[in-house]
Each structure stands twice: as structure tokens, then as C-alpha cells.
Design a protein around this motif. Sequence first.
Motif, mmCIF file in Angstrom:
data_model
loop_
_atom_site.group_PDB
_atom_site.id
_atom_site.type_symbol
_atom_site.label_atom_id
_atom_site.label_comp_id
_atom_site.label_asym_id
_atom_site.label_seq_id
_atom_site.Cartn_x
_atom_site.Cartn_y
_atom_site.Cartn_z
ATOM 1 N N LEU A 316 49.047 115.270 51.104
ATOM 2 C CA LEU A 316 48.335 116.503 50.757
ATOM 3 C C LEU A 316 48.868 117.695 51.536
ATOM 4 O O LEU A 316 48.978 118.804 51.005
ATOM 5 N N ASN A 317 49.193 117.468 52.809
ATOM 6 C CA ASN A 317 49.686 118.576 53.628
ATOM 7 C C ASN A 317 51.053 119.047 53.135
ATOM 8 O O ASN A 317 51.348 120.251 53.134
ATOM 9 N N THR A 318 51.893 118.108 52.712
ATOM 10 C CA THR A 318 53.203 118.481 52.173
ATOM 11 C C THR A 318 53.039 119.328 50.916
ATOM 12 O O THR A 318 53.723 120.349 50.734
ATOM 13 N N GLU A 319 52.102 118.934 50.046
ATOM 14 C CA GLU A 319 51.850 119.713 48.830
ATOM 15 C C GLU A 319 51.341 121.111 49.171
ATOM 16 O O GLU A 319 51.735 122.101 48.544
ATOM 17 N N ARG A 320 50.476 121.192 50.178
ATOM 18 C CA ARG A 320 49.949 122.503 50.590
ATOM 19 C C ARG A 320 51.073 123.412 51.066
ATOM 20 O O ARG A 320 51.137 124.597 50.722
#
Length: 712
Positions: A316-320
Motif C-alpha cells: 500500500l505504501n508503494t502505491e501511495r
Amino acid sequence: MARRRRAALSDKPGTFDPEDRSRVKHTKVGVWDLYEEIPRELEHVPGASRIEQILEIKQNSPYLWRMMKDIASIRSCWFLLCTYALVHFILSLLPAVNLWFSGQMLTIVQTAVETRTVDRQLLLRIAAGRIGTMTLQRFLRLCSSRAQVPLERRLKQHFTQHIFRARARLDLPTFDDPAVQRQLGGATPPGGRTVAAQTLRMSTDLMSACVYVTSQLGVLVNVLREQEDGPLLAALMLGAAFLEHVHNLGQLTTARVWAATTKNDDYLRMQGYKRIVNDPEHRKELIAGNLAEYLISQFVAATRRLGDDDGDFRELNTERVMRGRFHLISFLKGPLGQLPQIIFTLRAAQRPASIPVSLASLQLIQSTANNFTWELYKIYERTASIAEQLADIRKLYNIAEIPNKITDGTAPFPEDTQKIRAGIELEFRNVSFRYPGADIYALQNISFKLLAGQLCVIVGSNGSGKSTILKLIIRLYDPEEGQILLDGKDIRAFKLQDLRQAISVLFQDYTHFPLSIRDNIALGDPEHASDNARIERAAELGGASEFIGRLPDGLDTYLERPVQDYYGDIPAGTHSLFGRKVDYGALRAAGGMSSTANLGLSGGQMQRLAVARTFMRSVVSDEPKVGLLLFDEPSASLDPTAEHDLFVRLRELRNNKTMLFSSHRFGNLTRHADIILYMNDSVIVESGTHEQLLAHGGEYARIWKLQAQAFL
């Protein structure tokens, strides 16, 4: 090349408080809460994270110098290290040589366009030079790999010894400290490669990148100096390539101190449901309880409620972060990348005859620009990872300096080694103790005294504090209050090495080492580990000789193999390999933790081996080493006959040594005790001889009668 990302706890003084909004930035990432530290001293400084990395590099540089000196002390590494560095230095120069040859090819093309002639000798020399350069490059890469493998192996051997020494010297409360365990883990990177090997690779890569950039820049300026529009095209292409890499820089950078957690009930339950379904240990309950349909319905419902917020934190953090990449550079890098093509087209329209030279120049510049900016990017990456690598080096050396919580004494013990033959006098004076992190006292105001050569038995229920007394005597821990005296002197005044040499102890939760039975017994007295006669005598006294003789390898049988066997897709029906049970799978480890069970040894037999190790040190010796024998539930796994035989041997062989037993059984041993201590709820309730306590009619007498009735 992706930068090595790793979450690390801060080594700076103080604490990381996620609720401190002045010091910590909070970001919601799906079901996760991300907390990132804001360095106080750099809080309002642009580019603060980069400045912090530079400050860390400066702070940790002495550890790099220390590592270099350590590596220099390994004589067998010198030739390999010099060879490895020299090979990589030459390899980093070869691209510049190839670029120079390409520039010469441009000159040949330009001459051919202008004069319609070709210098054949120059062309042959350039072709031979390029072939020679490629051949040399392949040869040097082979030399690099040949030098790297033994070099990293020798570095690993050296620093593995360093880590082994650092771990071995820690006492029990220090080793059990979670902060120390975290520190030890930080000094041992995953994957089997040592910090030294990683540092060597990083340093070599950084040196190679710097040499590459410097040499390429010099040759590129020289090659394009004579080409029309060459410098302009190079500047534009370098700028476009540089913006492309800058666009990727720092996007996934996380604060050095950070934490992520989730409190979402649906997500937590989903992970729990997965564990229930995936783990074999829960399969019986799942089937027997008809839980499958319920778990499926709950899992699906939780997934629907979470929607797009469901996911692993890193995912999720990579997508953010990826969503945040749309900025000014995204607009600039596209048009800037097209300018060289536009300029080339305009130039070709004005001077069609120059198209071959311009096209060759364009291709050369484009290729060189991409490689050049990539190496610059690598240098940037290396400087970012240098801070992490130096921090790893610091951790590697800091673990050797972790202070033990049990302080060593200075006085020798015993002062007269001959007096130890008569036993050791032991006294507890108002001793109280709590285990680290516990609120409840394990011992409260304990006082008793044993004269030299006496036999004491501590009895009581489990958890009453019996084992704790033995642990304090051997100084696995120190009491919070009161004193423990040996021969009238405070136990903390003695050297730990001397103290533990003079005491032999067998704990209830005894340990069997992942070694052969011979070595397990021999470790009771390492000075005589090669004396087979002593080992066999200790095994006999411990009651282990009979079943050891029935094992296929006898004393050389391994209780737990320290090295695993591996095998692949073996034929069905193969139940054993190398004398061990086969666990079917694509690639499974054989041996391992189940080795003891595979031997078919009972708990009583394993306990006899532990007793034999104790006898190796305390009884099978002609030297006055041990004066105090401590036994914690030594017969817990023995049958009545074996228990009786053990106690008979102990009484016969102890000579004048002081002996202290802890037990929850009241039996033959207590009849021969000089003093019995009955404990309950961390205190001594009664003390005296067997006859005195029976006559007193207290708790000891009551429980004695209860146990005696079981045999009537």
C-alpha cells in the motif's frame, strides 16, 4: 538498481513516541498508520534527511577505519583484496577506452564523408583495439569472481568469530534483554553475507562508479569537441537522462526511524483467519469443529468491508508513493528528451551531407548519456547506502562492547583450592528477587545457612522459588535485596569464572547441545573433553551406559544434528536417508530439531545424559575443582528405581562436597538430609531435619503423609 530499504530502530538516545506530533509525522496508508520521525535539529532545514545521512557518515566513519584495520590484519586477504580492487579499477576504465574508440570511428566516418576515403590501417587498429578491450573485460570479470569468492569467505570466517565471541560472553539477563537481542540481530544481516563483505562490495562499486564517471567525462568532452552541435546534444541528453533518474530518487525513501501499525479489527481478524486455515497445527480443530464455512463467510465479509484499504503495508505504501510522482519533472523530462531529435532533424535538413556523422554522433551521445547518468545515479545511491552500511559496521563492533548486567568480581575463589575438598559453606541473608520485567517476587526475605559438607533439600510446589535459589547461587541473576555468602564472603566479590568453576549445577530445564552424546557429556569438564575413560565413567555413573550401548553409533550418536541434510524429489517409498527419517517435499531439510525424537530416547534417558554431564565435572575428577553440587529436580523424569539408584550414587560419590537439591517429591533423599527447607509462595515456611519437621506437624508433615499414602 533498487536501493536497499530496511526499517531500523534508532540508536540515538531517547524514545520514539508515535503520539508526539511535534516530532513524528502521521500518515494513513490503507488500514495502516505510518509514523515517521522528524529529526529535531534538522526539523526546518530543506534536504534535512540528506544532511542527517552525512552527519551519520561522519559519526560512524571511525568504525569503517576499524574494520579496514581488522581486514588488514588478516594476512591471507591481502593479495586477494589488492587483486579485487585493481581488477575493478581497470574494469571501470575500460568503458572510457571503448568510448575513445567510438570517437575514432566518428572521425573515420567524418573523413569518409568529406574526402570519400577511408584510413584502413586506422580502422583495423580501432577494430583490434575494441576486440582486445572486450576480451580483457571478460578476462578481468573472471579474475574478479575468482578473487571475490575466497575473499568474502575469509572475511566471513574472521567476522563470524567476532560475532561468536560477542554472543558467547553475554550473561543471562543481558542476553534475554529484547533490546540486546535486537542489537545482536542488527549486527547479523540476513542472507548469510557478512557486514564486511557487504561493505567491500559497496566500497568497490562506489569506487568503480567514480572512476567510470571521471574517465567517461574526460573522453566524452574530447570526442565531442570537434563535432558540430555535439556539446549541445550531449547537454540536452544528459539533462533528460538526469531528470529521469531524479524522478525516481527518494520516492520510496522512508525516515530512518519509523513505525507502521494497524488497529483495524477486520484486517486483524482476516490475518487470524488465514493463520487458522494455513497452519497445520490448527487443522484438527478446524475440521472437528466444522469451522470451514464460518471462516469463509467471515473472511469474505471482512474483505468486502475493507475494500481498497486491504493490503500489506509495503504494498500500500508503494502505491501511495507512486501516486505522488506526478509533478513538474514529469512534464519536463518528456519534451527535453525530444529536443535532441528535433535539433538533429533541423541540422540534417540544413546540411544533408552531414547526416551520417550527425546520426553516429547522436547514437554515441545517447548511449553515453544514459550510461553516464546511470553511474551518477549509482553514486547518489551509494552515498545514501553508505550511512546505512556504516551504521551496520558500528552495530557489528558495538555488540562486542555490550556491558553485562552481572558484574564480575575481583577476588579469587576459593583462596585455598585444597579447602574446597571439604565443601563450601553457603548462606542466604534476607534475599529477595524478582525476574526482569516481573512485578511478583520469586523470592521474599529468604534466609538459611548450610555448613560445609552438608546435604540440603529444598521442597515445595512448582513455582514456590526452589529453582530460583539455585540460579542466584550460580549468579545467573543477582538478588534485589540481601546477600548470598560463600565461606562467609559476599558472592558478588568473587570472580565469576572461579565461582562457576567451583559449583556444579543440573537445572530442571537442562539443555542438550546439538552435538554428539560424547561431546554432551564431555562439556561437563571441557579440560578433559578428550579423555574417553572419564566420559565413559560419567555415563556409567549417570545411568546412561546401557541405552547408549544400544544406539547404532554409541557415544558418537548425535542428539540433534547441527547440520541439515538436503534432498530433492526422491522416489516414493523412501522412508530414510543417511539413517534419518525422510520428510517428503520439493526440497526439505532432514535431521534438525526432530533428531532426538527420531532416536526414540525417553525423557528419563535424556535426563540421565544431563546427570552424566554433571558427574563428568563434579565426581569423575581427581582434582579439587567442585565444592558445591546443585541439583534442580534431578529425578523428575526418572522412574522410582532409577531415582533410587541415582540418589544412592550421589550420596556415595559426593564425599565431603556440599550438596543442595530442589524437589517437589518427598522421598528417600529427604531422610538423609542435614537440613530441609520447605517453601511456599516464594518464602521458606519451615526448616529442619526430616524427623524434626514430621514432629512439628506442619505443611511438610501433611504433604509427606499424602505422598506416603499413595504407596500404601
